[in-house]
Design an enzyme around this catalytic site. Sequence first.
Site, mmCIF file in Angstrom:
data_model
loop_
_atom_site.group_PDB
_atom_site.id
_atom_site.type_symbol
_atom_site.label_atom_id
_atom_site.label_comp_id
_atom_site.label_asym_id
_atom_site.label_seq_id
_atom_site.Cartn_x
_atom_site.Cartn_y
_atom_site.Cartn_z
ATOM 1 N N GLU A 113 -21.539 -17.522 19.227
ATOM 2 C CA GLU A 113 -21.953 -18.753 19.563
ATOM 3 C C GLU A 113 -21.788 -19.800 18.133
ATOM 4 O O GLU A 113 -21.772 -19.249 17.274
ATOM 5 C CB GLU A 113 -23.576 -18.852 20.078
ATOM 6 C CG GLU A 113 -23.941 -18.069 21.026
ATOM 7 C CD GLU A 113 -25.460 -18.151 21.362
ATOM 8 O OE1 GLU A 113 -26.046 -18.869 20.486
ATOM 9 O OE2 GLU A 113 -25.604 -17.327 22.052
ATOM 10 N N LYS A 115 -23.246 -22.212 15.523
ATOM 11 C CA LYS A 115 -24.457 -22.261 14.828
ATOM 12 C C LYS A 115 -24.519 -23.691 14.643
ATOM 13 O O LYS A 115 -24.021 -24.571 13.797
ATOM 14 C CB LYS A 115 -24.636 -21.428 13.468
ATOM 15 C CG LYS A 115 -26.043 -21.504 12.745
ATOM 16 C CD LYS A 115 -26.120 -20.624 11.378
ATOM 17 C CE LYS A 115 -27.587 -20.709 11.147
ATOM 18 N NZ LYS A 115 -28.075 -21.975 10.774
ATOM 19 N N ASP A 117 -26.217 -27.325 13.557
ATOM 20 C CA ASP A 117 -26.767 -27.713 12.183
ATOM 21 C C ASP A 117 -27.701 -29.112 12.551
ATOM 22 O O ASP A 117 -27.462 -30.128 12.605
ATOM 23 C CB ASP A 117 -25.557 -28.345 11.310
ATOM 24 C CG ASP A 117 -26.311 -28.340 9.986
ATOM 25 O OD1 ASP A 117 -27.470 -27.942 9.688
ATOM 26 O OD2 ASP A 117 -25.625 -28.926 8.832
ATOM 27 N N TYR A 225 -30.146 -22.307 23.202
ATOM 28 C CA TYR A 225 -29.590 -21.039 22.851
ATOM 29 C C TYR A 225 -30.249 -19.832 22.883
ATOM 30 O O TYR A 225 -29.660 -18.701 22.590
ATOM 31 C CB TYR A 225 -28.593 -20.974 21.576
ATOM 32 C CG TYR A 225 -29.519 -21.577 20.279
ATOM 33 C CD1 TYR A 225 -30.833 -20.859 20.113
ATOM 34 C CD2 TYR A 225 -29.313 -22.901 19.720
ATOM 35 C CE1 TYR A 225 -31.454 -21.440 18.943
ATOM 36 C CE2 TYR A 225 -30.068 -23.130 18.459
ATOM 37 C CZ TYR A 225 -31.075 -22.535 18.232
ATOM 38 O OH TYR A 225 -32.102 -23.002 17.300
ATOM 39 N N LYS A 312 -22.165 -18.379 7.967
ATOM 40 C CA LYS A 312 -22.301 -19.658 7.712
ATOM 41 C C LYS A 312 -20.699 -19.840 6.908
ATOM 42 O O LYS A 312 -20.498 -19.267 6.027
ATOM 43 C CB LYS A 312 -23.307 -19.903 6.517
ATOM 44 C CG LYS A 312 -24.702 -19.823 6.994
ATOM 45 C CD LYS A 312 -25.324 -20.914 7.236
ATOM 46 C CE LYS A 312 -26.250 -21.323 6.143
ATOM 47 N NZ LYS A 312 -27.024 -22.497 6.232
ATOM 48 N N CYS A 406 -24.655 -56.777 -14.570
ATOM 49 C CA CYS A 406 -24.045 -56.738 -13.319
ATOM 50 C C CYS A 406 -22.478 -56.706 -13.450
ATOM 51 O O CYS A 406 -22.004 -57.992 -14.125
ATOM 52 C CB CYS A 406 -24.459 -57.954 -12.342
ATOM 53 S SG CYS A 406 -23.648 -58.127 -10.798
ATOM 54 N N CYS A 409 -21.551 -60.665 -12.110
ATOM 55 C CA CYS A 409 -21.878 -61.735 -12.247
ATOM 56 C C CYS A 409 -22.458 -61.571 -13.841
ATOM 57 O O CYS A 409 -22.855 -62.870 -14.246
ATOM 58 C CB CYS A 409 -23.058 -62.274 -11.350
ATOM 59 S SG CYS A 409 -24.453 -61.630 -11.477
ATOM 60 N N CYS A 424 -28.967 -56.097 -9.361
ATOM 61 C CA CYS A 424 -28.588 -57.177 -9.745
ATOM 62 C C CYS A 424 -29.526 -58.021 -9.192
ATOM 63 O O CYS A 424 -29.655 -58.022 -8.129
ATOM 64 C CB CYS A 424 -27.236 -57.557 -9.599
ATOM 65 S SG CYS A 424 -26.996 -59.238 -9.875
ATOM 66 N N CYS A 430 -24.868 -64.095 -7.165
ATOM 67 C CA CYS A 430 -24.105 -62.996 -7.487
ATOM 68 C C CYS A 430 -23.121 -62.921 -6.465
ATOM 69 O O CYS A 430 -23.520 -62.782 -5.299
ATOM 70 C CB CYS A 430 -24.795 -61.836 -7.478
ATOM 71 S SG CYS A 430 -23.977 -60.433 -8.018
HETATM 72 S S1 IVH Z 1 -30.727 -17.726 17.738
HETATM 73 C C1 IVH Z 1 -34.517 -15.010 16.615
HETATM 74 N N1 IVH Z 1 -28.560 -19.432 18.335
HETATM 75 O O1 IVH Z 1 -30.505 -21.206 12.992
HETATM 76 C C2 IVH Z 1 -33.589 -16.227 16.077
HETATM 77 N N2 IVH Z 1 -30.122 -19.789 16.403
HETATM 78 O O2 IVH Z 1 -31.350 -19.340 10.694
HETATM 79 C C3 IVH Z 1 -33.068 -17.000 17.214
HETATM 80 N N3 IVH Z 1 -29.450 -21.943 15.191
HETATM 81 O O3 IVH Z 1 -33.635 -21.002 13.532
HETATM 82 C C4 IVH Z 1 -32.151 -18.115 16.896
HETATM 83 N N4 IVH Z 1 -27.645 -22.266 16.294
HETATM 84 O O4 IVH Z 1 -32.577 -23.117 14.258
HETATM 85 C C5 IVH Z 1 -29.861 -19.158 17.363
HETATM 86 N N5 IVH Z 1 -26.768 -20.552 18.405
HETATM 87 C C6 IVH Z 1 -27.863 -20.191 17.769
HETATM 88 C C7 IVH Z 1 -28.085 -21.235 16.721
HETATM 89 C C8 IVH Z 1 -29.366 -20.984 16.006
HETATM 90 C C9 IVH Z 1 -28.394 -22.756 15.195
HETATM 91 C C10 IVH Z 1 -30.493 -22.179 14.131
HETATM 92 C C11 IVH Z 1 -31.948 -21.913 14.611
HETATM 93 C C12 IVH Z 1 -32.355 -20.768 13.982
HETATM 94 C C13 IVH Z 1 -31.619 -20.693 12.370
HETATM 95 C C14 IVH Z 1 -31.459 -19.383 11.876
#
Ligand code: IVH
Length: 681
Positions: A113, A115, A117, A225, A312, A406, A409, A424, A430
Site C-alpha cells: 500500500e 504510505k 504522509d 487502511y 520510506k 532594506c 529602499c 523593512c 518602500c
Molecule cells: S498501517 C499497526 N498503513 O504510518 C500499524 N499505516 O509509522 C497500522 N500510515 O501510524 C498502520 N499509510 O499513521 C498503515 N497504508 C498505511 C499507512 C500507514 C500511512 C502511517 C500511520 C502509521 C504510521 C506508521
Amino acid sequence: MDSQESKRRIEELSDEIRKHNYQYYVLSRPLISDQQFDLKLEELSKLEKEFPELSFPDSPTRHVGGEITKEFRQVVHKYPMLSLGNTYSEEDVRDFEERIHKLVGDDIEYVCELKFDGLAIGLTYLDGRLVQAVTRGDGVQGDDVTTNVKTIRGIPLKLQGSGYPAEFEIRGEIIMPHASFEALNRQREEDGEEPFANPRNAASGSLKMLDSAEVAKRMLDCYLYYLPGPGQIFATHYEAVQAARRWGFKISDYVVRCKTIEDIFDYINTWDEGRKELPFDIDGVVIKVNSFASQEQLGFTAKSPRWAIAYKFKAEEASTLLLSVDFQVGRTGTVTPVANLSPVQLAGTVVKRATLHNADVIKELDVRTGDTVFVEKGGEIIPKITGVDLSLRPAASLPLLFPTTCPECGTSLIRREGEVAWVCPNETSCPPQIKGKLEHFISRKAMNIDSLGEGKIEILYDNGLVRSPADLYELKFEQLIGLEKVYPGEGDKKDRTVKFRDKTVENILNGIAASITVPFDRVLFALGIRFVGETVAKKLARHFGSFNALRMAESLALTDVEEIGEKIAQSFRSWLETPANILLIENLAKHGVKMEFTEVQSAQKSNVFEGMTFVVSGVFEKFSRDEIKQTVEDHGGKNVSSISARTSFLLAGSNMGPEKRRKAEALGVKIMSEEEFLGRI
Ligand code: IVH
C-alpha cells in the site's frame, strides 16, 4: 409541506446527497454537476432549519461544520495506536520478507500500500454511524476531534450497504491534497500569515482548529487502511479493506496483493517514481502480511506489528552550485533570502531558486556564495537548501552577510521581539511593499478589481500613477491609454506584452468605480494591516460597525471581540499611528469607498439589545452557536469572548462550564437562558 412530508423529503435528500458525496469524494466519479449538488444541499439545509427536530447528527449538512470546540477531550485508544517499523534500505525489506517466510511458511501473500504522509486517525462507528474520531496522540491516548473530522466530506457519517460490525474502529490517515495546500498557503500569504511548511503540517494544524466551520474550508481528505482488533469477520486484510470501500470509506485504488519479494520491489520502484504524479504526498510504501491468521501468529513487538513494515522513500535531493543570494522584500516588509542556483533537475522539475528562509537559517548552515549546496524537495513545494558540501568550498569564501538595510529602499531593517524575520519598517514608501499592498488591495477577496491583475499594477506604479490605493480612484482615461510593458518569458516561455488598449482601460476604470460598493469588512481587509485577515476584518467590522468607531476604540475594547488578541490589537493600533494611513482612509472615504458596515443595519431585526454585550456559552436547543450569535447581532447586541464586569449578559445554554457561571456571578453579570432570550426577541 407538513412535518410528515418534510421528514420523507429530508430522508430522501440525505440519502441522495450521501450517494453523491460517495461518488464525488470517494470514487471521484460525480454523477451530477456541482450546481445540482449544491441545490440539493441547500434544500436539505433549509428543511432542517425549518424542522430542527428532524436534523440528525449524521445528516450530510454536518459536513459544513459550525460547532466550536473549547478543548479537545483526551480519549484512551481501545487498541493502542502503534507505529510501523521503518526502513530506508532494500536490505531490511529483504530481511523482513525472509523472516516472515521462515515463520509462516511458503504459502504467504502480502499486501502493498501507499504510505500516506498525513496524520493518523481512528474512527469509531456504532450501528453504521460515526460516533468518534481520535488522533494518535502518544499512541495510548489522543485528542477527540470528532466535530472537526465530521467536516471531511470523504468520511461517511453514515455507512452504506450491509455487513459491517455493530461497533468497530477503522484507522487511516488525514491528508491535505496538494491543490488544497497550495490554495491555503496562497490565501495565508495574502492575509500576511505564515504559510504552512508542508501539507502534513497544514493537515495537522487544520484538525486542531477550534471552529469546525473553518476546518470545513480546509478541504482535507482521508484514506482508510486498517481495521484493528481481534474478531475479524474477514480472513484477510485485503478483503477487509475492500468491504470497507463498499461501506462508503475511501480506500486507495493502489492496494495490491503480492506473492514474491520481486513483486514487492516492483511496487516500491513504481511508486518511488509514480508518487510525483499523485495529487497528495506519500512518504513510502507499507508492506503487510495479508492473512489475519498469519498476522495473529506473528503478533506485535512493544512498538509495532511484526506483520508489517514501512519502506520510506529518500527525500529527493540534488547538489548544485550557489551562485548568489537575493534578499526579497514582501508586502509586509519581511526580507526573505532566496538562493540563485545553477539549474538542477529535482523531483521532475528544474530548480533554479531555493529559499533560505531567514537570517538564522543562513547562520546555522553557514552557507556561502560559491558553495556546493544540497537542495531538497521534501513535503515542501518550494525547494530548500539543507546543507553544504564543505569539501568543495572554495578557499577564499566569506560568510554570507544578511543586509542591515532594506535592499529596495535603504531603510534600516528591524527585528520584532520574538520573531525571526528582519523587516523593512518603511511601510509607506518602500516600492515592493507599496506594490504588494496595491496588489492585495485589488485582490479578489478584497476590493475585487480583477481588471487590474496580471502585472497592470506594476505598470501603473512604474509610470508614477499610483503610490497608494486611494490614487486608483483618481485615474483618468488619458493617463492610461497606450501604457505598456513587456514581461520577459523564462526558459521556453515567450515574452508577454501587457498593453492598455481602449477596452482594457475601460474595464479598469469600470472595475475601480464598481469597487466602491464593496462592503466595509472587505475594505478593512483590503487595507493589508498585519494580522487583519479576512475573518478578523469581518469580526471587527461587525462589532464596531464603522472605521471611526474602530479608530476611537480602546485597545481593551478591541480584544473584547471574540478571537481578537493582543497581537492583532497592537498591530491595528500601530497602523493607526502612521499619519499616511489616516490620510489613506480619508481619501478612500472621499471617493465613496465604504467605511461603514451597512449589512448589520439591513439585516437588523430589532434593537432590543442595543448597547448590550453578550458572552455565549454552552449548547442551545433552537440555535447553533453561530446562529445565536448572529441573532444577538441582528437585534443590536454585540458578542464578546470573555466575561468582564462590562458584560451585560452571559447567554447560557446547557453543558456550560461551571467556571463561566462562577465568574459571571462574581462579577454581577446577569445570566440569560435560551428561553428568556427567545422571549426578548
Ligand atoms: S498501517 C499497526 N498503513 O504510518 C500499524 N499505516 O509509522 C497500522 N500510515 O501510524 C498502520 N499509510 O499513521 C498503515 N497504508 C498505511 C499507512 C500507514 C500511512 C502511517 C500511520 C502509521 C504510521 C506508521
